[in-house]
Each structure stands twice: as structure tokens, then as C-alpha cells.
Scaffold this motif. Structure first.
Motif, PDB file in Angstrom:
ATOM      1  N   SER A 199      28.440  45.859  49.720  1.00 57.22           N
ATOM      2  CA  SER A 199      27.804  47.000  50.387  1.00 57.22           C
ATOM      3  C   SER A 199      27.666  46.755  51.878  1.00 57.22           C
ATOM      4  O   SER A 199      27.899  47.648  52.701  1.00 57.22           O
ATOM      5  CB  SER A 199      26.431  47.266  49.759  1.00 57.22           C
ATOM      6  OG  SER A 199      26.542  47.487  48.371  1.00 57.22           O
ATOM      7  N   ARG A 206      27.194  41.945  45.023  1.00 57.36           N
ATOM      8  CA  ARG A 206      27.148  43.401  45.202  1.00 57.36           C
ATOM      9  C   ARG A 206      26.589  43.755  46.583  1.00 57.36           C
ATOM     10  O   ARG A 206      27.088  44.658  47.270  1.00 57.36           O
ATOM     11  CB  ARG A 206      26.297  44.028  44.107  1.00 57.36           C
ATOM     12  CG  ARG A 206      26.330  45.559  44.092  1.00 57.36           C
ATOM     13  CD  ARG A 206      25.524  46.116  42.932  1.00 57.36           C
ATOM     14  NE  ARG A 206      26.057  45.663  41.648  1.00 57.36           N
ATOM     15  CZ  ARG A 206      25.456  44.796  40.858  1.00 57.36           C
ATOM     16  NH1 ARG A 206      24.293  44.267  41.208  1.00 57.36           N
ATOM     17  NH2 ARG A 206      26.008  44.428  39.706  1.00 57.36           N
ATOM     18  N   VAL A 226      35.663  52.525  43.149  1.00 54.28           N
ATOM     19  CA  VAL A 226      34.726  53.378  42.394  1.00 54.28           C
ATOM     20  C   VAL A 226      34.960  53.205  40.897  1.00 54.28           C
ATOM     21  O   VAL A 226      34.011  53.095  40.103  1.00 54.28           O
ATOM     22  CB  VAL A 226      34.890  54.862  42.806  1.00 54.28           C
ATOM     23  CG1 VAL A 226      34.120  55.769  41.854  1.00 54.28           C
ATOM     24  CG2 VAL A 226      34.402  55.060  44.231  1.00 54.28           C
ATOM     25  N   LYS A 227      36.221  53.151  40.504  1.00 57.48           N
ATOM     26  CA  LYS A 227      36.555  52.981  39.086  1.00 57.48           C
ATOM     27  C   LYS A 227      36.066  51.636  38.559  1.00 57.48           C
ATOM     28  O   LYS A 227      35.663  51.523  37.395  1.00 57.48           O
ATOM     29  CB  LYS A 227      38.070  53.106  38.899  1.00 57.48           C
ATOM     30  CG  LYS A 227      38.510  53.124  37.440  1.00 57.48           C
ATOM     31  CD  LYS A 227      40.015  53.333  37.321  1.00 57.48           C
ATOM     32  CE  LYS A 227      40.439  53.340  35.847  1.00 57.48           C
ATOM     33  NZ  LYS A 227      41.907  53.538  35.704  1.00 57.48           N
ATOM     34  N   LYS A 228      36.090  50.609  39.406  1.00 58.95           N
ATOM     35  CA  LYS A 228      35.627  49.281  39.005  1.00 58.95           C
ATOM     36  C   LYS A 228      34.101  49.189  38.888  1.00 58.95           C
ATOM     37  O   LYS A 228      33.578  48.213  38.350  1.00 58.95           O
ATOM     38  CB  LYS A 228      36.113  48.234  40.013  1.00 58.95           C
ATOM     39  CG  LYS A 228      37.545  47.789  39.796  1.00 58.95           C
ATOM     40  CD  LYS A 228      37.662  46.914  38.554  1.00 58.95           C
ATOM     41  CE  LYS A 228      39.051  46.392  38.350  1.00 58.95           C
ATOM     42  NZ  LYS A 228      39.161  45.523  37.163  1.00 58.95           N
ATOM     43  N   LYS A 229      33.406  50.192  39.423  1.00 61.10           N
ATOM     44  CA  LYS A 229      31.937  50.271  39.324  1.00 61.10           C
ATOM     45  C   LYS A 229      31.266  49.008  39.882  1.00 61.10           C
ATOM     46  O   LYS A 229      30.386  48.420  39.261  1.00 61.10           O
ATOM     47  CB  LYS A 229      31.506  50.499  37.878  1.00 61.10           C
ATOM     48  CG  LYS A 229      32.018  51.805  37.281  1.00 61.10           C
ATOM     49  CD  LYS A 229      31.562  51.994  35.843  1.00 61.10           C
ATOM     50  CE  LYS A 229      32.092  53.302  35.275  1.00 61.10           C
ATOM     51  NZ  LYS A 229      31.694  53.498  33.852  1.00 61.10           N
ATOM     52  N   ILE A 230      31.700  48.626  41.074  1.00 58.40           N
ATOM     53  CA  ILE A 230      31.069  47.471  41.732  1.00 58.40           C
ATOM     54  C   ILE A 230      29.613  47.781  42.062  1.00 58.40           C
ATOM     55  O   ILE A 230      28.732  46.940  41.957  1.00 58.40           O
ATOM     56  CB  ILE A 230      31.827  47.098  43.018  1.00 58.40           C
ATOM     57  CG1 ILE A 230      33.241  46.657  42.671  1.00 58.40           C
ATOM     58  CG2 ILE A 230      31.118  46.003  43.781  1.00 58.40           C
ATOM     59  CD1 ILE A 230      34.080  46.329  43.862  1.00 58.40           C
ATOM     60  N   GLY A 231      29.379  49.040  42.422  1.00 55.19           N
ATOM     61  CA  GLY A 231      28.032  49.443  42.804  1.00 55.19           C
ATOM     62  C   GLY A 231      27.833  49.351  44.299  1.00 55.19           C
ATOM     63  O   GLY A 231      28.407  48.482  44.973  1.00 55.19           O
ATOM     64  N   TYR A 271      39.989  53.007  43.503  1.00 60.83           N
ATOM     65  CA  TYR A 271      39.996  51.788  42.679  1.00 60.83           C
ATOM     66  C   TYR A 271      38.605  51.163  42.609  1.00 60.83           C
ATOM     67  O   TYR A 271      38.143  50.780  41.525  1.00 60.83           O
ATOM     68  CB  TYR A 271      40.988  50.788  43.268  1.00 60.83           C
ATOM     69  CG  TYR A 271      41.091  49.495  42.489  1.00 60.83           C
ATOM     70  CD1 TYR A 271      42.044  49.349  41.486  1.00 60.83           C
ATOM     71  CD2 TYR A 271      40.248  48.419  42.754  1.00 60.83           C
ATOM     72  CE1 TYR A 271      42.154  48.159  40.769  1.00 60.83           C
ATOM     73  CE2 TYR A 271      40.346  47.233  42.047  1.00 60.83           C
ATOM     74  CZ  TYR A 271      41.297  47.110  41.054  1.00 60.83           C
ATOM     75  OH  TYR A 271      41.385  45.939  40.341  1.00 60.83           O
TER      76      TYR A 271
END
Length: 443
Positions: free
Chosen positions: A86, A82, A206-211, A204
């Protein structure tokens, strides 16, 4: 799932996306060439390396970050993965700002360095000024797509690139042909297409919620360093055709004049399609190679690489045959003059013959940076432009060659690089076997 099915599930959408990207690169040339003729075609060929540099910088940083991200996830180090994502986003933002500022500050000297003078300088500046303004869209569009592929979203990545492609074509038609905005209109269409791709990639992820969490100073600097260490290889792989274009433009202007640059512009646009198709194979297989390499599953990793070589060879053969049969129509596609069309048909076969060597180099290079063999990937990426420069400095000086020596430089350099790639691949195979014998895991 069988290994072959797994390979084509990931690689087919990547190849399709890069196929459209290949057409994407010739869209501006098509509309501008048919609007402004040889001068417009020469101007866009002179300026395109700057646009390609922005995209290559985004690709290099994004793909490098995605490779490290995939390896960390394969090793179950989720928090570090993660932080890697970032850090890559922050690096892409920084790259965008630096490129926009740098191009604006040095636009005229930069274009003169590329060979633009007089009316060509004005036309090229109209195009690049807008391209620099939209650097952020280009860097993020190319830099975030590798994360989507590495997260199993190869199909979505393809549709995101299709959206940008369709946007670019539609706006090129409106801006260049309907509203007559010329070079600037083509540039606005290009960055609008990249913006469409970027927005879909952000959706995509944001939808995957990688963080997203900004790493602390030392960790951020560490990721920046690790990303940039590998990034030089995919950057070079993406940008090397433009290094070739810059060198060829300079020497063609010297030995053949503006018309020769227009000829090479047609050849470069067509061969770029093949380069990007091969990059689609390499980048599509990269997540699989990185994954099995990090897990220490070397037999499957080698199978993925073998399939990549076979697929790349088939694509190169098909392009050689198809473009050879259509060689007399290439110049017509770009609205080139009769003389330019005849020269394209004469010299294009030389560049098609070199595809036999080029596909092996491209797949080998993708394998090297997928397994983080950074130094060897650098050697392979930059051997070709270095060889081209040496040949351009020597061959045209031979009395028997002259301008023909300029045209021969690229295919001869690609043949030489093909030989180097065989040697490097054999060396890396031995190194990986030693790593496997030393203990479990290769990361």
C-alpha cells in the motif's frame, strides 16, 4: 522442482518482457527517424532521458517495494507486507504528481540543459510535453510489474508488457505516419502503451486480493524511507544509460555537432536492447534471490546468482555477435543519412566490446539490491556515469583524440566498473557468510 527449472521459469518471461521493452524504446526512434530524418532522431534522443527518468523512478520505487514485500512475506509478516504494498502504491502516485508538475514548470530550461536549441528545442518540447502529461501511466506501469513477478506472475507480467508494446507500435504507425502528428504523435503512442500495461497490472493485483489499506503516519513514513533507501539502486541501474546519453549528447554536440548526436542515438537505441535483456535477467532472478536470502538458504541463493551470471554472459555474447554482423544496417533502420550510417558502423563495435564487462556489472548490481546491500549497490550503479564524466572531461582534450576521445569514454568507463564489481561481489560474499555464522536468517 529443480533449481535450474525454477530459475528459468521466473527469468525467461522477465527476459522476454524486457526484450520487448528494448524494442519498445526504439519504436519511437524508428517512426520519427523515418518521418523527420536526422533532426527528428536527434530530438528524440535529446528528450528521451526525461521519459526514461519517469520510468526509472517508477521502476526504482516499485522494485524496491517489491523486494521488501517479498522479504516480509518470506518471514511470514503478512500484515507488514500488505502495508508495504500500500505504501508503494501511494509513493508511486506521489512520484507521478511531482514529476508531472516539475517537468511542466521547468521544461524549456531542462531541455536547454540537455543540449536542445533552436528547431531541436521545439521538436523535443513537443515530445516531452505529452510524456510529462502521462507520467502517472509510466510510473505505475513500471512500478507495479515487479510485484506481479514477485507474486509468481512472471508470465502475466510479460503479457502485460507485450500489450503495451503492441499498443505503442500500432498507435505510432497511426499517429506519426498516417496522421502526421510528428513528435507529439510518438509521445501519445508511448503513454497509451504504458496505460495499457498499467491497466493489466492493476487487474492482476486486484484479482490476487493483496488488499490495500493506508498505513498510519509513522508506519507510512517508515516504509517510504525503507523503499527510497533501496530504490536509488534499481533507479540508477535503469536510468544510468540515460545519464550516459545526457553526457554524451552534450560532449558530442560540442566536438562533433548534431550529426554525431544522431549517430549516438542509433547506437544508444541498439545497445539499450542488450541493457534491458540483462536487466530482465537481474530482475527476473531478484524474487528468487530475495526469497532464499530471507530464508537463510544461502547455497540455493548462490546457485540462482550463478545461473544469472551464466545467462547474462550468454545474452551479452549473442548480442555482441549479432549486432556486430548487422552494424552497417543499424542506421538504415532509423532512416539515418549515409554519413550517419557509416559512423554508426565505425563506432558501434567499441560499445559491443564493453558488453563483456557490462553483463557482470548488471547482474552483480541486481544481486546487491535483491539482498538489500544498498550502499554497495549505489557505488556500483553510479561508478559508471562518474567515470564517464571524468573521461569526457579529459580524453577529448588530448590533441591526439578529440572527438574520438568522446566515443572512447563509455566503453572505457564500463571496463573500469567491471573491475570494481568483482571486488564488491567478493566483499559481499564474505559479509553474507559472517551473517550466516552469526545466526539463522539474513533478513
Amino acid at each position: 522442482m529443480s533449481e535450474r527449472r525454477m530459475f528459468f521459469r521466473d527469468v525467461a518471461p522477465s527476459v522476454m518482457a524486457f526484450a520487448l521493452s528494448g524494442v519498445y524504446t526504439i519504436v519511437d526512434g524508428f517512426f520519427v527517424g523515418n518521418s523527420l530524418g536526422d533532426s527528428g532522431l536527434a530530438a528524440i534522443n535529446l528528450g528521451f532521458p526525461i521519459a526514461a527518468f519517469i520510468q526509472a523512478a517508477g521502476t526504482g520505487a516499485g522494485l524496491s517495494g517489491a523486494i521488501r514485500f517479498t522479504i516480509l512475506r518470506g518471514q511470514k509478516r503478512e500484515n507488514e507486507a500488505r502495508a508495504c504494498f500500500s505504501s508503494t502504491v501511494l509513493l508511486l502516485a506521489l512520484i507521478s504528481i511531482l514529476l508531472t508538475g516539475g517537468i511542466f514548470a521547468a521544461l524549456s530550461p531542462l531541455l536547454r540543459l540537455l543540449g536542445a536549441e533552436g528547431e531541436l528545442l521545439r521538436l523535443t518540447a513537443d515530445y516531452i510535453w505529452v510524456i510529462a502529461l502521462g507520467a502517472v501511466f509510466q510510473a505505475f506501469a513500471t512500478g507495479l510489474v515487479p510485484f506481479i513477478r514477485n507474486l509468481g506472475g512472471a508470465g502475466f507480467a510479460m503479457w502485460a508488457m507485450i500489450a503495451g508494446f503492441v499498443t505503442n507500435i500500432g498507435l505510432d504507425y497511426l499517429f506519426v505516419w498516417v496522421y502526421g502528428l510528428g513528435m507529439a504523435g510518438a509521445a501519445w503512442a508511448t503513454i497509451a502503451g504504458q496505460a495499457a500495461t498499467m491497466l493489466l497490472t492493476v487487474f492482476y493485483l486486484v484479482k490476487k486480493k493483496i488488499g490495500f489499506a493506508v498505513p498510519r503516519g509513522r508506519q507510512l513514513a517508515g516504509f517510504f524511507g525503507a523503499i527510497l533507501k533501496v530504490a536509488a539502486a534499481p533507479f540508477g541501474l535503469t536510468f544510468s544509460p540515460q545519464i550516459t546519453t545526457i553526457l554524451m549528447n552534450r560532449f558530442l554536440l560540442r566536438y562533433g555537432g548534431e550529426q554525431s548526436v544522431a549517430v549516438y542515438g542509433c547506437i544508444a537505441y541498439i545497445t539499450a536492447i542488450t541493457y534491458l535483456l540483462l536487466q530482465g535477467v537481474g530482475d527476473g532472478s531478484q524474487p528468487l534471490i530475495s526469497r532464499f536470502y530471507s530464508e537463510g538458504n544461502l547455497p540455493v541463493m548462490r546457485q540462482m546468482r550463478k545461473l544469472a551470471y551464466l545467462t547474462g554472459g550468454a545474452i551479452a555474447a549473442a548480442c555482441m555477435a549479432g549486432f556486430f554482423l548487422l552494424r552497417r544496417d543499424v542506421g538504415i533502420l532509423f532512416g539515418a543519412s549515409v554519413q550517419t550510417c557509416e559512423s554508426v558502423a565505425l563506432y558501434l563495435p567499441l560499445y559491443l566490446l564493453a558488453l563483456i564487462f557490462l553483463f557482470y556489472v548488471r547482474i552483480t548490481t541486481a544481486f546487491l539490491y535483491a539482498t538489500e546491500k544498498s550502499v554497495l549497490s549505489y557505488i556500483l550503479v553510479y561508478a559508471e556515469p562518474a567515470a564517464i564524466l571524468v573521461l569526457l572531461l579529459t580524453l577529448p582534450r588530448l590533441p591526439a583524440l578529440g572527438l574520438l576521445g568522446v566515443w572512447l569514454a563509455v566503453p572505457l568507463a564500463q571496463m573500469l566498473t567491471g573491475g570494481v564489481s568483482v571486488f564488491i561481489r567478493l566483499r559481499v560474499d564474505r559479509q553474507i557468510m559472517r551473517e550466516a555464522a552469526a545466526g539463522p536468517g539474513c533478513g
